[in-house]
Write a protein that holds these residues in place. Structure first.
Motif, PDB file in Angstrom:
ATOM      1  N   MET A 284       0.833  -1.199   0.000  1.00  0.00           N
ATOM      2  CA  MET A 284       0.000   0.000   0.000  1.00  0.00           C
ATOM      3  C   MET A 284       0.867   1.247   0.000  1.00  0.00           C
ATOM      4  O   MET A 284       0.551   2.240  -0.666  1.00  0.00           O
ATOM      5  CB  MET A 284      -0.929  -0.007   1.213  1.00  0.00           C
ATOM      6  CG  MET A 284      -1.889   1.165   1.272  1.00  0.00           C
ATOM      7  SD  MET A 284      -3.296   1.002   0.163  1.00  0.00           S
ATOM      8  CE  MET A 284      -4.561   0.576   1.330  1.00  0.00           C
ATOM      9  N   ARG A 285       1.979   1.217   0.733  1.00  0.00           N
ATOM     10  CA  ARG A 285       2.882   2.370   0.713  1.00  0.00           C
ATOM     11  C   ARG A 285       3.377   2.632  -0.705  1.00  0.00           C
ATOM     12  O   ARG A 285       3.481   3.796  -1.121  1.00  0.00           O
ATOM     13  CB  ARG A 285       4.075   2.152   1.647  1.00  0.00           C
ATOM     14  CG  ARG A 285       5.052   3.325   1.623  1.00  0.00           C
ATOM     15  CD  ARG A 285       6.189   3.200   2.606  1.00  0.00           C
ATOM     16  NE  ARG A 285       7.114   2.125   2.291  1.00  0.00           N
ATOM     17  CZ  ARG A 285       8.290   1.957   2.884  1.00  0.00           C
ATOM     18  NH1 ARG A 285       8.687   2.807   3.843  1.00  0.00           N
ATOM     19  NH2 ARG A 285       9.076   0.946   2.560  1.00  0.00           N
ATOM     20  N   ARG A 286       3.680   1.585  -1.457  1.00  0.00           N
ATOM     21  CA  ARG A 286       4.170   1.785  -2.823  1.00  0.00           C
ATOM     22  C   ARG A 286       3.132   2.492  -3.692  1.00  0.00           C
ATOM     23  O   ARG A 286       3.485   3.193  -4.655  1.00  0.00           O
ATOM     24  CB  ARG A 286       4.582   0.442  -3.439  1.00  0.00           C
ATOM     25  CG  ARG A 286       5.828  -0.176  -2.797  1.00  0.00           C
ATOM     26  CD  ARG A 286       6.383  -1.324  -3.614  1.00  0.00           C
ATOM     27  NE  ARG A 286       5.511  -2.485  -3.635  1.00  0.00           N
ATOM     28  CZ  ARG A 286       5.537  -3.464  -2.726  1.00  0.00           C
ATOM     29  NH1 ARG A 286       6.385  -3.406  -1.702  1.00  0.00           N
ATOM     30  NH2 ARG A 286       4.733  -4.494  -2.833  1.00  0.00           N
ATOM     31  N   LYS A 287       1.855   2.331  -3.365  1.00  0.00           N
ATOM     32  CA  LYS A 287       0.802   3.012  -4.125  1.00  0.00           C
ATOM     33  C   LYS A 287       0.799   4.517  -3.856  1.00  0.00           C
ATOM     34  O   LYS A 287       0.212   5.291  -4.624  1.00  0.00           O
ATOM     35  CB  LYS A 287      -0.575   2.422  -3.803  1.00  0.00           C
ATOM     36  CG  LYS A 287      -0.751   0.974  -4.235  1.00  0.00           C
ATOM     37  CD  LYS A 287      -0.599   0.821  -5.739  1.00  0.00           C
ATOM     38  CE  LYS A 287      -0.801  -0.626  -6.172  1.00  0.00           C
ATOM     39  NZ  LYS A 287      -0.510  -0.811  -7.621  1.00  0.00           N
ATOM     40  N   ALA A 288       1.430   4.946  -2.768  1.00  0.00           N
ATOM     41  CA  ALA A 288       1.541   6.381  -2.494  1.00  0.00           C
ATOM     42  C   ALA A 288       2.645   7.023  -3.326  1.00  0.00           C
ATOM     43  O   ALA A 288       2.644   8.241  -3.525  1.00  0.00           O
ATOM     44  CB  ALA A 288       1.807   6.611  -1.006  1.00  0.00           C
ATOM     45  N   TYR A 289       3.596   6.227  -3.798  1.00  0.00           N
ATOM     46  CA  TYR A 289       4.722   6.750  -4.566  1.00  0.00           C
ATOM     47  C   TYR A 289       4.288   7.174  -5.971  1.00  0.00           C
ATOM     48  O   TYR A 289       3.255   6.743  -6.484  1.00  0.00           O
ATOM     49  CB  TYR A 289       5.818   5.692  -4.714  1.00  0.00           C
ATOM     50  CG  TYR A 289       6.516   5.279  -3.441  1.00  0.00           C
ATOM     51  CD1 TYR A 289       6.405   5.995  -2.259  1.00  0.00           C
ATOM     52  CD2 TYR A 289       7.310   4.132  -3.431  1.00  0.00           C
ATOM     53  CE1 TYR A 289       7.066   5.596  -1.106  1.00  0.00           C
ATOM     54  CE2 TYR A 289       7.983   3.723  -2.282  1.00  0.00           C
ATOM     55  CZ  TYR A 289       7.852   4.462  -1.124  1.00  0.00           C
ATOM     56  OH  TYR A 289       8.498   4.066   0.019  1.00  0.00           O
ATOM     57  N   PHE A 290       5.123   8.008  -6.585  1.00  0.00           N
ATOM     58  CA  PHE A 290       4.908   8.389  -7.983  1.00  0.00           C
ATOM     59  C   PHE A 290       6.217   8.228  -8.737  1.00  0.00           C
ATOM     60  O   PHE A 290       7.264   8.701  -8.284  1.00  0.00           O
ATOM     61  CB  PHE A 290       4.439   9.838  -8.104  1.00  0.00           C
ATOM     62  CG  PHE A 290       4.368  10.325  -9.522  1.00  0.00           C
ATOM     63  CD1 PHE A 290       3.284  10.006 -10.319  1.00  0.00           C
ATOM     64  CD2 PHE A 290       5.401  11.080 -10.080  1.00  0.00           C
ATOM     65  CE1 PHE A 290       3.213  10.437 -11.639  1.00  0.00           C
ATOM     66  CE2 PHE A 290       5.349  11.507 -11.394  1.00  0.00           C
ATOM     67  CZ  PHE A 290       4.252  11.186 -12.171  1.00  0.00           C
TER      68      PHE A 290
END
Length: 504
Positions: A284-290
């Motif tokens: 889920m943290r990776r989904k915050a990245y761009f």
């Protein structure tokens, strides 16, 4: 001319800054009960300032170029994770950015889940029928938007995130005795388009903690992430609990909680802006990245909304945590809880005033039965104390908000004396009397059709001087006008206030 023809000396610049700050509210001493957080410990603030300046020119854009950023962020995020039930985190510029990233992660996580479901359904259909079923099993039809389910007391940063990210907000009322959201109302609001459920620990307006365990459990049963907004309480509630406050479970140790935001520039007492966003699942943290590879320049991978950003706030947060340590925060927690208890008890003894709900944190809101709280706030400001006005909304009366911090205990008796004197003075003055027809006039204005100069003249007609350098204004009249308007009209008026204040 804003740019001088030649460079100016440091002494000259600092003298002008002092002049510009002449009418600012003080940031130390505890007489401003919102916006600023004070430990009362000069050595801690000095350590943070020096570390901030040491990291000021370090750029967080590329952590491989500046390994100090990674080392500091791992320590800061690790401290928050240790205190709040584990998780995998991101250091951000503040609560709004943390919330923005939490909503982005939930939106992108749901979209990826929908794509996987649709692909699986398409494959199953192809196997069975020898043909594909376009778009099968997608949760969102074309043109539909995902939604957030949140209490009406949730911070407007969620509305801001939804506005920027194309998400709809589904607000849920709170109980008007406890000011907490009811789990049943949350469950009723969830639908097939819901990507995130939000609760607060505590909610800012009344300082109460939503029923995190119950809401997180129902969100988990529905297969929906649950975010705890602990921007205010994340680095406060654990220390209050150790000081004896009855703080219920609220962090990532609670089953069903998938993310949590915690501001360190609030009760972590770090310089602004410093916040941490934690996720229970690293996916889920990776989904915050761009990340973007659609250009021929340098590699773009951002953990936050910003790209280039100073490591100054990170250095300041790291130094504050290190300078205070566990014992320092525990001592501040004890002092904060004692000050909160004394404030609540003292307010109950002032005729006409009533604390809203039973705050489990050090955020206290009170209203007046026969006292105009907006006039009370002006009277307190004239006596050197800032109490934050809050407009009525969704059945919650207009009230004044006090954020109790580590330095408040030394001045709580003085604060209560000022509140009592201000309540008496406000009662003698009476409520703010609005000119007849003013509210209807403002509500009916096409604010897009008038220029800033005309709006400034309108503001001056109710006693609000928006010119630069005009000092601290009395705000009872303007707050009374805003309180009488519906939310959409309030927003339009506030936008024009900001436009006039900053000018061209």
């Amino acid at each position: 001319m804003n740019l001088p023809p030649a460079g100016r000396s440091t002494e000259d610049l600092l003298a002008e800054i002092a002049r510009l700050k002449e009418h600012d509210l003080p940031v130390r001493g505890g007489q401003v009960t919102a916006y600023v957080y004070d430990t009362g410990r000069a050595a801690v603030h000095d350590a943070a300032t020096r570390a901030y300046l040491e990291m000021l020119e370090v750029n967080c854009l590329d952590p491989t170029a500046f390994p100090s950023v990674v080392a500091m962020e791992r320590q800061v995020v690790g401290a928050v994770s240790d205190l709040l039930g584990g998780g995998h985190g991101i250091f951000t510029s503040g609560g709004t950015e943390s919330i923005m990233l939490a909503v982005k992660a939930a939106r992108d996580f749901a979209a990826a889940k929908d794509r996987a479901t649709a692909d699986s359904a398409t494959a199953d259909s192809a196997t069975a029928d020898g043909a594909t079923a376009d778009g099968a099993a997608r949760r969102l039809a074309p043109g539909e938007r995902p939604n957030l389910v949140l209490p009406v007391t949730a911070h407007p940063a969620f509305h801001k995130a939804a506005h920027y990210l194309g998400v709809e907000v589904k607000p849920v009322p709170v109980d008007l005795e406890t000011y907490k959201v009811r789990p049943g109302d949350v469950a009723a609001a969830i639908d097939e388009r819901t990507i995130l459920v939000v609760v607060s620990a505590p909610s800012y307006p009344q300082g109460v903690i939503d029923p995190v365990e119950e809401v997180a459990a129902l969100a988990a049963r529905a297969g929906i992430p649950c975010h705890v907004d602990a921007c205010v309480g994340g680095w406060l509630l654990p220390w209050l609990r150790e000081a004896g406050a009855p703080v219920p479970p609220f962090d990532l140790s609670v089953p069903g909680v998938t993310s949590l935001s915690c501001d360190l520039h609030k009760f972590g007492y770090a310089p602004k802006g410093a916040s941490v966003l934690l996720f229970a699942d690293p996916a889920m943290r990776r989904k915050a990245y761009f990340a973007s590879a659609d250009w021929p320049g340098y590699t773009i991978i951002n953990a936050t909304v910003q790209s280039s950003r100073s490591a100054g706030p990170l250095g300041g947060a790291w130094a504050t945590l290190q300078a205070l340590g566990r014992e320092g925060y525990l001592e501040l927690g004890r002092a904060t809880w004692e000050a909160t208890r004394r404030l609540r008890d003292g307010l109950s003894g002032i005729p006409g005033l009533r604390v809203l709900g039973e705050p489990e944190s050090s955020l206290v809101a009170f209203t007046g039965a026969d006292v105009d709280v907006f006039v009370l706030a002006d009277e307190a400001r004239a006596r050197g104390w800032f109490l934050q006005p809050q407009l009525s909304y969704a059945g919650i009366p207009a009230n004044l908000h006090v954020t109790v911090t580590g330095v408040t205990l030394a001045g709580v008796d003085a604060m209560l004396k000022v509140i009592a004197e201000s309540a008496h003075a406000a009662r003698e003055r009476g409520p703010a009397v609005l000119p007849e027809g003013l509210v209807e006039l403002v509500a009916g204005l096409d604010l897009e059709a008038i220029d800033d100069a005309t709006f400034a003249e309108l503001s001056a007609s109710v006693g609000v001087d928006l010119r630069p350098g005009s000092g601290q204004p009395e705000m009872a009249m303007v707050n009374a006008v805003l309180d009488a308007l519906p939310p959409a009209s309030r927003e339009a008026v506030l936008v024009r206030f900001l436009s006039v204040i900053y000018g061209d």
